[in-house]
Motif scaffolding. Structure first.
Motif, PDB file in Angstrom:
ATOM      1  N   ARG A 115      25.973  59.821  17.486  1.00  0.00           N
ATOM      2  CA  ARG A 115      25.233  59.662  19.051  1.00  0.00           C
ATOM      3  C   ARG A 115      25.391  61.434  19.387  1.00  0.00           C
ATOM      4  NH1 ARG A 115      24.700  54.718  20.821  1.00  0.00           N
ATOM      5  NH2 ARG A 115      24.484  55.068  23.120  1.00  0.00           N
ATOM      6  N   ALA A 116      25.434  62.339  18.608  1.00  0.00           N
ATOM      7  CA  ALA A 116      25.389  63.622  18.884  1.00  0.00           C
ATOM      8  C   ALA A 116      24.511  64.109  19.982  1.00  0.00           C
ATOM      9  CB  ALA A 116      25.232  64.701  17.735  1.00  0.00           C
ATOM     10  N   GLU A 117      23.250  63.679  20.017  1.00  0.00           N
ATOM     11  CA  GLU A 117      22.271  64.087  21.000  1.00  0.00           C
ATOM     12  C   GLU A 117      22.711  63.673  22.465  1.00  0.00           C
ATOM     13  OE1 GLU A 117      17.567  63.903  21.817  1.00  0.00           O
ATOM     14  OE2 GLU A 117      18.325  63.160  20.133  1.00  0.00           O
ATOM     15  N   ILE A 118      23.088  62.381  22.404  1.00  0.00           N
ATOM     16  CA  ILE A 118      23.504  61.911  23.734  1.00  0.00           C
ATOM     17  C   ILE A 118      24.891  62.428  24.218  1.00  0.00           C
ATOM     18  CG2 ILE A 118      24.388  59.832  25.118  1.00  0.00           C
ATOM     19  CD1 ILE A 118      22.792  58.036  23.000  1.00  0.00           C
ATOM     20  N   ILE A 119      25.708  62.814  23.306  1.00  0.00           N
ATOM     21  CA  ILE A 119      26.967  63.465  23.964  1.00  0.00           C
ATOM     22  C   ILE A 119      26.586  65.032  24.302  1.00  0.00           C
ATOM     23  CG2 ILE A 119      29.002  64.584  22.912  1.00  0.00           C
ATOM     24  CD1 ILE A 119      29.224  62.355  20.884  1.00  0.00           C
ATOM     25  N   ALA A 120      25.772  65.484  23.670  1.00  0.00           N
ATOM     26  CA  ALA A 120      25.333  66.894  23.842  1.00  0.00           C
ATOM     27  C   ALA A 120      24.928  67.132  25.371  1.00  0.00           C
ATOM     28  CB  ALA A 120      24.352  67.611  22.979  1.00  0.00           C
ATOM     29  N   LYS A 121      23.788  65.913  25.706  1.00  0.00           N
ATOM     30  CA  LYS A 121      23.092  66.080  26.766  1.00  0.00           C
ATOM     31  C   LYS A 121      23.866  65.586  28.099  1.00  0.00           C
ATOM     32  CE  LYS A 121      18.356  64.819  25.384  1.00  0.00           C
ATOM     33  NZ  LYS A 121      17.758  63.619  25.430  1.00  0.00           N
ATOM     34  N   SER A 122      25.251  64.756  27.550  1.00  0.00           N
ATOM     35  CA  SER A 122      25.964  64.533  28.747  1.00  0.00           C
ATOM     36  C   SER A 122      27.233  65.682  29.189  1.00  0.00           C
ATOM     37  CB  SER A 122      26.918  63.347  28.283  1.00  0.00           C
ATOM     38  OG  SER A 122      28.120  62.990  29.270  1.00  0.00           O
ATOM     39  N   LEU A 123      27.584  66.262  28.064  1.00  0.00           N
ATOM     40  CA  LEU A 123      28.389  67.375  28.314  1.00  0.00           C
ATOM     41  C   LEU A 123      27.624  68.668  28.922  1.00  0.00           C
ATOM     42  CD1 LEU A 123      30.528  67.317  25.040  1.00  0.00           C
ATOM     43  CD2 LEU A 123      31.080  66.514  27.291  1.00  0.00           C
ATOM     44  N   ASN A 124      26.313  68.860  28.456  1.00  0.00           N
ATOM     45  CA  ASN A 124      25.701  69.854  28.936  1.00  0.00           C
ATOM     46  C   ASN A 124      25.446  69.711  30.306  1.00  0.00           C
ATOM     47  OD1 ASN A 124      25.959  71.416  26.853  1.00  0.00           O
ATOM     48  ND2 ASN A 124      23.818  70.430  25.950  1.00  0.00           N
ATOM     49  N   GLY A 125      25.011  68.540  30.766  1.00  0.00           N
ATOM     50  CA  GLY A 125      24.651  68.079  31.924  1.00  0.00           C
ATOM     51  C   GLY A 125      25.615  67.880  32.829  1.00  0.00           C
ATOM     52  N   ARG A 126      26.786  67.255  32.482  1.00  0.00           N
ATOM     53  CA  ARG A 126      27.741  66.737  33.753  1.00  0.00           C
ATOM     54  C   ARG A 126      29.001  67.088  33.230  1.00  0.00           C
ATOM     55  NH1 ARG A 126      28.094  61.487  36.152  1.00  0.00           N
ATOM     56  NH2 ARG A 126      28.253  62.841  38.006  1.00  0.00           N
ATOM     57  N   GLY A 127      29.516  67.717  31.892  1.00  0.00           N
ATOM     58  CA  GLY A 127      30.708  67.935  31.439  1.00  0.00           C
ATOM     59  C   GLY A 127      31.310  69.230  32.103  1.00  0.00           C
ATOM     60  N   ALA A 128      32.584  69.487  32.130  1.00  0.00           N
ATOM     61  CA  ALA A 128      33.390  70.580  32.624  1.00  0.00           C
ATOM     62  C   ALA A 128      34.632  70.748  31.969  1.00  0.00           C
ATOM     63  CB  ALA A 128      33.360  70.481  34.035  1.00  0.00           C
ATOM     64  N   LEU A 129      35.152  72.045  31.724  1.00  0.00           N
ATOM     65  CA  LEU A 129      36.272  72.488  31.353  1.00  0.00           C
ATOM     66  C   LEU A 129      36.807  73.438  32.432  1.00  0.00           C
ATOM     67  CD1 LEU A 129      35.688  73.375  27.467  1.00  0.00           C
ATOM     68  CD2 LEU A 129      36.034  71.115  28.526  1.00  0.00           C
ATOM     69  N   ALA A 173      35.815  82.315  43.580  1.00  0.00           N
ATOM     70  CA  ALA A 173      35.438  82.230  44.732  1.00  0.00           C
ATOM     71  C   ALA A 173      34.333  81.190  44.889  1.00  0.00           C
ATOM     72  CB  ALA A 173      34.758  83.526  45.240  1.00  0.00           C
ATOM     73  N   ASP A 174      33.553  80.772  43.777  1.00  0.00           N
ATOM     74  CA  ASP A 174      32.524  80.053  43.758  1.00  0.00           C
ATOM     75  C   ASP A 174      33.053  78.489  43.300  1.00  0.00           C
ATOM     76  OD1 ASP A 174      32.847  80.666  41.300  1.00  0.00           O
ATOM     77  OD2 ASP A 174      30.571  81.023  41.099  1.00  0.00           O
ATOM     78  N   PHE A 175      34.205  78.262  43.010  1.00  0.00           N
ATOM     79  CA  PHE A 175      34.628  77.131  42.360  1.00  0.00           C
ATOM     80  C   PHE A 175      34.228  75.989  43.221  1.00  0.00           C
ATOM     81  CE2 PHE A 175      37.630  73.647  42.071  1.00  0.00           C
ATOM     82  CZ  PHE A 175      37.433  73.244  40.854  1.00  0.00           C
ATOM     83  N   GLU A 176      34.430  75.764  44.568  1.00  0.00           N
ATOM     84  CA  GLU A 176      34.162  74.669  45.091  1.00  0.00           C
ATOM     85  C   GLU A 176      32.814  74.245  45.146  1.00  0.00           C
ATOM     86  OE1 GLU A 176      35.748  72.304  47.058  1.00  0.00           O
ATOM     87  OE2 GLU A 176      37.649  73.373  46.337  1.00  0.00           O
ATOM     88  N   ALA A 177      31.828  75.209  45.408  1.00  0.00           N
ATOM     89  CA  ALA A 177      30.291  74.829  45.140  1.00  0.00           C
ATOM     90  C   ALA A 177      30.091  74.268  43.833  1.00  0.00           C
ATOM     91  CB  ALA A 177      29.659  76.057  45.585  1.00  0.00           C
ATOM     92  N   ALA A 178      30.503  75.129  42.746  1.00  0.00           N
ATOM     93  CA  ALA A 178      30.118  74.689  41.453  1.00  0.00           C
ATOM     94  C   ALA A 178      30.871  73.218  41.065  1.00  0.00           C
ATOM     95  CB  ALA A 178      30.605  75.816  40.423  1.00  0.00           C
ATOM     96  N   PHE A 179      31.752  73.150  41.730  1.00  0.00           N
ATOM     97  CA  PHE A 179      32.474  71.856  41.302  1.00  0.00           C
ATOM     98  C   PHE A 179      32.071  70.898  42.032  1.00  0.00           C
ATOM     99  CE2 PHE A 179      36.425  69.024  42.911  1.00  0.00           C
ATOM    100  CZ  PHE A 179      36.463  68.276  41.644  1.00  0.00           C
ATOM    101  N   ARG A 180      31.339  70.941  43.354  1.00  0.00           N
ATOM    102  CA  ARG A 180      30.722  69.703  43.906  1.00  0.00           C
ATOM    103  C   ARG A 180      29.475  69.628  43.279  1.00  0.00           C
ATOM    104  NH1 ARG A 180      32.741  72.261  48.624  1.00  0.00           N
ATOM    105  NH2 ARG A 180      30.658  73.477  48.943  1.00  0.00           N
ATOM    106  N   ASP A 181      28.716  70.529  42.818  1.00  0.00           N
ATOM    107  CA  ASP A 181      27.489  70.527  42.153  1.00  0.00           C
ATOM    108  C   ASP A 181      27.516  69.598  40.718  1.00  0.00           C
ATOM    109  OD1 ASP A 181      24.582  71.235  41.404  1.00  0.00           O
ATOM    110  OD2 ASP A 181      25.409  72.005  39.842  1.00  0.00           O
ATOM    111  N   ARG A 182      28.697  70.001  39.975  1.00  0.00           N
ATOM    112  CA  ARG A 182      28.988  69.051  38.882  1.00  0.00           C
ATOM    113  C   ARG A 182      29.331  67.843  38.899  1.00  0.00           C
ATOM    114  NH1 ARG A 182      27.955  70.413  33.296  1.00  0.00           N
ATOM    115  NH2 ARG A 182      26.636  71.428  34.761  1.00  0.00           N
ATOM    116  N   LEU A 183      29.873  67.365  40.174  1.00  0.00           N
ATOM    117  CA  LEU A 183      30.169  65.964  40.486  1.00  0.00           C
ATOM    118  C   LEU A 183      29.215  65.333  40.818  1.00  0.00           C
ATOM    119  CD1 LEU A 183      33.903  66.074  42.316  1.00  0.00           C
ATOM    120  CD2 LEU A 183      33.193  65.681  39.665  1.00  0.00           C
TER     121      LEU A 183
END
Length: 460
Positions: free
Chosen positions: A318-332, A13-23
């Motif tokens: 560059r693990a630290e940069i990858i982790a920050k990117s995936l945690n902050g803006r990544g999505a599965l 039910a909350d996909f749209e809001a979470a999706f927009r937030d991640r983008l």
């Protein structure tokens, strides 16, 4: 260190809001950067070389008496090419051949002049001509990108541009590249990247200067006593470069204002999970704000990719940069179907789109918006970055909905050709005069009527 891209389900039910937030990503530039860039542009426009020398000393730590000391020569390019390892020379030339071959085909398909004559003998057509001179910005601060040089210079060369002016910062290690004061001044020999200079040799760069930042953009846009004024500026850079390009647009052309790098993978679960995890890493390692998204209808496969992320991340430099990117803006994202995954991809309009499937050509017709589409499990995005052939300068932040990759067409302009015959003037003149009178533009109307036989009397 952990990297946990957010897990989403399209049937929640909350996909749209979470999706927009991640983008969400804001392209707003810091007000302090905007003001500093405005000051630098204005100063370079007035003081030219002197201002560029001052800012290069302040920001890059390179002290020079004249701009001539900051100019790279063709001999520098050749020396760098000869100095790099043979394997790098071979790879550089192979990549350049493929990029050139692709853009030659692009020019043949869409870059030729054309014309025809209608039944009155009137000639109508279009003349395609290259720009006279372009400027290419090649980053040289935190990282150096010879591949970007190839992708910018080669299509310009193929288009027929006669002068390609490169600017590349070569800061002294430890200098304050963001624009602060107090940098330790050194000689004019900063940290040059030999592979970048070798790429300039391979790509046919005409002239090059070891300057960067907003001052380099200003020098290219306005011209100085030493740096030629160009018609268009292309190439990536930091926030100062992006702001400067935005401000000089109109005085010169620009390619685009690029946002953080993006990759979207559409997977049906048939590709090894390690491959997809590494493809997500390949964009995440660029920047903490880069975005890596995986869409798949198989929940177990998403679990496998997350396991691969956990296992492979510690081995990445560059693990630290990858982790920050995936945690902050990544999505599965778990989708209901591959069709739904394609529909979501069109909403995102990603820079890089991988169709990691046994049947990529089944899904490709459903994909309408992407900078570049990589078909099949063996087509990693990194191949497109370096040597596949198509350009890797791509629209970001959803602009693939209305923008295209950099290409030969960006270094050409089109002029309409019109040659009206005497017979044609009789037919067209009446039409034009009627419309011109309707708009209240009597001179337009009379200019057309004077070519009619007989000439009608002027209207009041």
């Amino acid at each position: 260190m952990q990297a946990k891209p957010v897990r989403l389900r399209t049937d929640s039910a909350d996909f749209e809001a979470a999706f927009r937030d991640r983008l969400h990503w804001s392209a707003d530039t810091d007000a302090a950067i905007e003001q500093r860039v405005a000051d630098i542009l204005a100063d370079v426009q007035v003081r030219g070389d002197a201002a560029v020398l001052d800012y290069t000393a302040r920001f890059d730590g390179l002290a020079a008496e004249s701009m001539a000391a900051l100019e790279l020569t063709q001999a520098d390019f050749k020396a760098a090419f000869d100095a790099i390892p043979a394997a790098q020379r071979d790879a550089l030339q192979a990549a350049a051949r493929r990029v050139r071959s692709y853009h030659e085909a692009q020019k043949k398909a869409s870059g030729e002049s054309w014309s025809y004559r209608d039944e009155d003998g009137t000639l109508l057509g279009q003349k395609v001509t290259p720009l006279d001179r372009v400027g290419i910005y090649v980053p040289g601060g935190k990282a150096a990108y010879p591949s970007s040089l190839l992708m910018n210079a080669i299509p310009a060369h193929v288009a027929g541009v006669q002068e390609i002016i490169m600017v590349v910062p070569t800061p002294v290690r430890g200098s304050v590249a963001t624009g602060g004061s107090g940098a330790q001044l050194a000689s004019t020999q900063g940290e040059r990247n030999e592979l970048v200079l070798a790429a300039a040799y391979v790509a046919g760069v005409t002239r090059a200067f070891t300057i960067g930042g907003a001052q380099a953009v200003a020098a290219l846009a306005y011209g100085t006593a030493t740096v030629p004024k160009v018609d268009k500026i292309t190439g990536p850079g930091n926030a100062y470069v992006a702001s400067a390009k935005k401000r000089v647009f109109g005085t010169v052309g620009i390619d685009m204002i690029a946002g953080p790098s993006e990759i979207l993978v559409l997977a049906d679960g048939s590709t090894p999970a390690d491959w997809v995890a590494m493809d997500l890493f390949s964009q995440a390692e660029h920047d903490e704000l880069a975005q890596s998204i995986l869409l798949c209808p198989d929940a177990a496969y998403l679990d496998a990719v997350q396991e691969a992320i956990d296992r492979l991340l510690p081995s990445m430099p560059r693990a630290e940069i990858i982790a920050k990117s995936l945690n902050g803006r990544g999505a599965l994202i778990h989708t209901r179907s591959m069709e739904e995954a394609c529909a979501i991809s069109n909403r995102i309009a990603p820079e890089h789109l991988e169709v990691s499937s046994n049947e990529p050509h089944r899904w490709e017709p459903l994909l309408r918006h992407a900078g570049a589409i990589f078909l099949g499990a063996y087509t990693s995005e990194s191949l497109g970055d370096y040597c596949a052939g198509p350009n890797h300068v791509l629209p970001t932040s959803g602009t693939a909905r209305f923008s295209s990759p950099l290409g030969v067409y960006d270094f050409q302009k089109r002029s309409s050709l019109i040659e009206v015959s005497e017979a044609g003037a009789q037919a067209l003149g009446t039409i034009a005069a009627e419309l011109a009178y309707g708009e209240g533009l009597q001179a337009h109307a009379r200019a057309a009527e004077l070519r009619l036989v007989p000439v009608p009397p002027a209207r009041g």
